[in-house]
Design a protein around this motif. Structure first.
Motif, PDB file in Angstrom:
ATOM      1  N   LEU A  35       0.851  -1.202   0.000  1.00 18.96           N
ATOM      2  CA  LEU A  35       0.000   0.000   0.000  1.00 18.96           C
ATOM      3  C   LEU A  35       0.881   1.245   0.000  1.00 18.96           C
ATOM      4  N   ASN A  36       0.401   2.320  -0.642  1.00 18.23           N
ATOM      5  CA  ASN A  36       1.186   3.558  -0.588  1.00 18.23           C
ATOM      6  C   ASN A  36       0.983   4.234   0.775  1.00 18.23           C
ATOM      7  N   GLU A  37       1.783   5.277   0.992  1.00 22.24           N
ATOM      8  CA  GLU A  37       1.795   5.926   2.311  1.00 22.24           C
ATOM      9  C   GLU A  37       0.400   6.434   2.698  1.00 22.24           C
ATOM     10  N   HIS A  38      -0.296   6.998   1.701  1.00 20.31           N
ATOM     11  CA  HIS A  38      -1.635   7.554   1.946  1.00 20.31           C
ATOM     12  C   HIS A  38      -2.588   6.430   2.412  1.00 20.31           C
ATOM     13  N   GLN A  39      -2.496   5.279   1.710  1.00 16.87           N
ATOM     14  CA  GLN A  39      -3.360   4.133   2.068  1.00 16.87           C
ATOM     15  C   GLN A  39      -2.987   3.582   3.443  1.00 16.87           C
ATOM     16  N   GLN A  40      -1.672   3.543   3.715  1.00 23.19           N
ATOM     17  CA  GLN A  40      -1.232   3.050   5.040  1.00 23.19           C
ATOM     18  C   GLN A  40      -1.753   3.969   6.152  1.00 23.19           C
ATOM     19  N   ASP A  41      -1.737   5.282   5.874  1.00 26.69           N
ATOM     20  CA  ASP A  41      -2.255   6.238   6.871  1.00 26.69           C
ATOM     21  C   ASP A  41      -3.744   6.012   7.097  1.00 26.69           C
ATOM     22  N   ALA A  42      -4.481   5.771   5.975  1.00 33.24           N
ATOM     23  CA  ALA A  42      -5.932   5.540   6.086  1.00 33.24           C
ATOM     24  C   ALA A  42      -6.188   4.280   6.915  1.00 33.24           C
ATOM     25  N   LEU A  43      -5.334   3.271   6.690  1.00 36.79           N
ATOM     26  CA  LEU A  43      -5.476   1.998   7.404  1.00 36.79           C
ATOM     27  C   LEU A  43      -5.208   2.179   8.906  1.00 36.79           C
ATOM     28  N   ALA A  44      -4.212   3.033   9.190  1.00 36.33           N
ATOM     29  CA  ALA A  44      -3.865   3.281  10.601  1.00 36.33           C
ATOM     30  C   ALA A  44      -5.092   3.799  11.365  1.00 36.33           C
ATOM     31  N   GLN A  45      -5.963   4.528  10.642  1.00 30.79           N
ATOM     32  CA  GLN A  45      -7.161   5.092  11.282  1.00 30.79           C
ATOM     33  C   GLN A  45      -8.148   4.001  11.701  1.00 30.79           C
ATOM     34  N   ILE A  46      -8.146   2.864  10.976  1.00 26.38           N
ATOM     35  CA  ILE A  46      -9.165   1.847  11.281  1.00 26.38           C
ATOM     36  C   ILE A  46      -8.600   0.673  12.098  1.00 26.38           C
ATOM     37  N   CYS A  47      -7.296   0.757  12.443  1.00 26.16           N
ATOM     38  CA  CYS A  47      -6.695  -0.303  13.273  1.00 26.16           C
ATOM     39  C   CYS A  47      -6.584   0.174  14.722  1.00 26.16           C
ATOM     40  N   THR A  48      -6.714  -0.755  15.631  1.00 25.85           N
ATOM     41  CA  THR A  48      -6.535  -0.433  17.051  1.00 25.85           C
ATOM     42  C   THR A  48      -5.250  -1.100  17.515  1.00 25.85           C
ATOM     43  N   ARG A  49      -4.408  -0.336  18.223  1.00 24.10           N
ATOM     44  CA  ARG A  49      -3.139  -0.878  18.715  1.00 24.10           C
ATOM     45  C   ARG A  49      -3.301  -1.133  20.204  1.00 24.10           C
ATOM     46  N   ARG A  50      -2.999  -2.361  20.637  1.00 23.07           N
ATOM     47  CA  ARG A  50      -3.154  -2.669  22.064  1.00 23.07           C
ATOM     48  C   ARG A  50      -2.009  -3.517  22.574  1.00 23.07           C
ATOM     49  N   SER A  51      -1.646  -3.316  23.848  1.00 18.05           N
ATOM     50  CA  SER A  51      -0.613  -4.161  24.470  1.00 18.05           C
ATOM     51  C   SER A  51      -1.314  -5.247  25.289  1.00 18.05           C
ATOM     52  N   PHE A  52      -0.750  -6.438  25.283  1.00 19.25           N
ATOM     53  CA  PHE A  52      -1.300  -7.557  26.065  1.00 19.25           C
ATOM     54  C   PHE A  52      -0.176  -8.177  26.876  1.00 19.25           C
ATOM     55  N   LYS A  53      -0.485  -8.581  28.094  1.00 18.62           N
ATOM     56  CA  LYS A  53       0.489  -9.318  28.912  1.00 18.62           C
ATOM     57  C   LYS A  53       0.655 -10.732  28.355  1.00 18.62           C
ATOM     58  N   GLY A  54       1.776 -11.387  28.708  1.00 13.26           N
ATOM     59  CA  GLY A  54       1.952 -12.785  28.312  1.00 13.26           C
ATOM     60  C   GLY A  54       0.844 -13.659  28.885  1.00 13.26           C
ATOM     61  N   ASN A  55       0.524 -14.763  28.186  1.00 11.89           N
ATOM     62  CA  ASN A  55      -0.501 -15.733  28.630  1.00 11.89           C
ATOM     63  C   ASN A  55      -1.934 -15.186  28.625  1.00 11.89           C
ATOM     64  N   THR A  56      -2.190 -14.166  27.832  1.00 11.42           N
ATOM     65  CA  THR A  56      -3.567 -13.655  27.709  1.00 11.42           C
ATOM     66  C   THR A  56      -4.285 -14.428  26.601  1.00 11.42           C
ATOM     67  N   VAL A  57      -5.471 -14.961  26.949  1.00 11.61           N
ATOM     68  CA  VAL A  57      -6.278 -15.639  25.919  1.00 11.61           C
ATOM     69  C   VAL A  57      -6.968 -14.558  25.088  1.00 11.61           C
ATOM     70  N   LEU A  58      -6.702 -14.552  23.785  1.00 14.70           N
ATOM     71  CA  LEU A  58      -7.296 -13.518  22.907  1.00 14.70           C
ATOM     72  C   LEU A  58      -8.684 -13.954  22.449  1.00 14.70           C
ATOM     73  N   PHE A  59      -8.793 -15.235  22.112  1.00 20.91           N
ATOM     74  CA  PHE A  59     -10.104 -15.835  21.835  1.00 20.91           C
ATOM     75  C   PHE A  59      -9.956 -17.344  21.908  1.00 20.91           C
ATOM     76  N   SER A  60     -11.114 -18.030  22.011  1.00 24.34           N
ATOM     77  CA  SER A  60     -11.100 -19.486  22.114  1.00 24.34           C
ATOM     78  C   SER A  60     -11.801 -20.099  20.910  1.00 24.34           C
ATOM     79  N   GLU A  61     -11.369 -21.336  20.622  1.00 21.85           N
ATOM     80  CA  GLU A  61     -11.990 -22.125  19.555  1.00 21.85           C
ATOM     81  C   GLU A  61     -13.509 -22.098  19.736  1.00 21.85           C
ATOM     82  N   LYS A  62     -14.246 -21.970  18.670  1.00 18.93           N
ATOM     83  CA  LYS A  62     -15.729 -21.971  18.646  1.00 18.93           C
ATOM     84  C   LYS A  62     -16.344 -20.629  19.016  1.00 18.93           C
ATOM     85  N   ASP A  63     -15.538 -19.646  19.491  1.00 18.36           N
ATOM     86  CA  ASP A  63     -16.078 -18.289  19.693  1.00 18.36           C
ATOM     87  C   ASP A  63     -16.526 -17.743  18.340  1.00 18.36           C
ATOM     88  N   THR A  64     -17.391 -16.737  18.392  1.00 15.48           N
ATOM     89  CA  THR A  64     -17.728 -16.018  17.160  1.00 15.48           C
ATOM     90  C   THR A  64     -16.541 -15.126  16.807  1.00 15.48           C
TER      91      THR A  64
END
Ligand code: CMP
Length: 215
Positions: free
Chosen positions: A10-39
């Protein structure tokens, strides 16, 4: 965004647009993000750290299917086919992840064929890798599977210095046995044998392998 190979075309403009729709988060080790069969409603990209993708047997035992490192992504299958999560995801260490809603992910695939193609290449890679795991579990004995897993870890995550490869111990012994698809007692037997033959040396933070001898 620039660290994620998926978006490299993606070009810089597209990457910037993408940055707007992404969420950046920190997680501790051993955090379950989701489980099998979840939606499934979120797509994830790893900025730093590592995440294990695993499936769980009827008595709670785990089989690790893959480990996602920096620049890799996961959680696309259920968004594409609308079915529940095909596996569980858990951080192995402190991680920074980018995430995107299902709607934004699907819009991205509709609007950028380059990105769709990279996702298809990633899915092809996973299918090949899964075929290899089926082969290994069907045709190789447990000792060979342990040795193969060590070689794969060395190639993927090791730092080479001459003949020796150092692998930082992000996985504990339970997890290495889940990766190889063997009982922990088998793993420990093979490791002890390799230590006696001076092919492997373990310290609390890493292990060192003589890759040529191991092969
Ligand atoms: P999803 O089914 O949404 O949630 C679990 C995720 O794990 C899945 O999307 C893929 O991104 C990933 N995954 C599932 N099976 C495998 C596999 N065999 N190898 C690598 N990744 C997988």
């Amino acid at each position: 965004i620039k660290k994620v190979p998926l978006f490299a075309r993606l070009n810089e403009h597209q990457q910037d647009a993408l940055a707007q729709i992404c969420t950046r988060r920190s997680f501790k080790g051993n955090t379950v993000l989701f489980s099998e069969k979840d939606t499934g409603n979120v797509f994830y990209m790893v900025v730093s750290g590592s995440v294990k993708i695993f499936t769980t047997g009827s008595s709670g035992e785990e089989k690790i299917l893959s480990i996602c490192k920096s620049g890799e992504s996961f959680g696309e299958l259920s968004l594409i086919d609308g079915k529940p999560r095909s596996a569980s995801a858990q951080t192995l260490e402190d991680c920074v992840l980018l995430s995107m809603t299902a709607q934004n992910f699907l819009d991205l695939l509709r609007n950028h064929f380059d990105i769709t193609l990279v996702i298809m290449q990633e899915l092809s890679h996973r299918l090949r890798d899964t075929n290899q795991q089926v082969y290994d579990l069907t045709f190789l004995d447990a000792r060979t599977r342990v040795i193969k897993s060590l070689i794969t870890m060395a190639n993927k995550h090791g730092i080479r210095s001459g003949h020796t490869i150092t692998i930082k111990l992000v996985l504990n012994f339970d997890e290495i046995s889940q990766l190889a698809g063997v009982q922990k007692t088998t793993l420990m037997q093979v490791i002890r044998d390799l230590e006696e033959k001076q092919i492997l040396a373990i310290s609390p933070s890493d292990f060192k392998l003589d890759l040529a001898k191991l092969r």
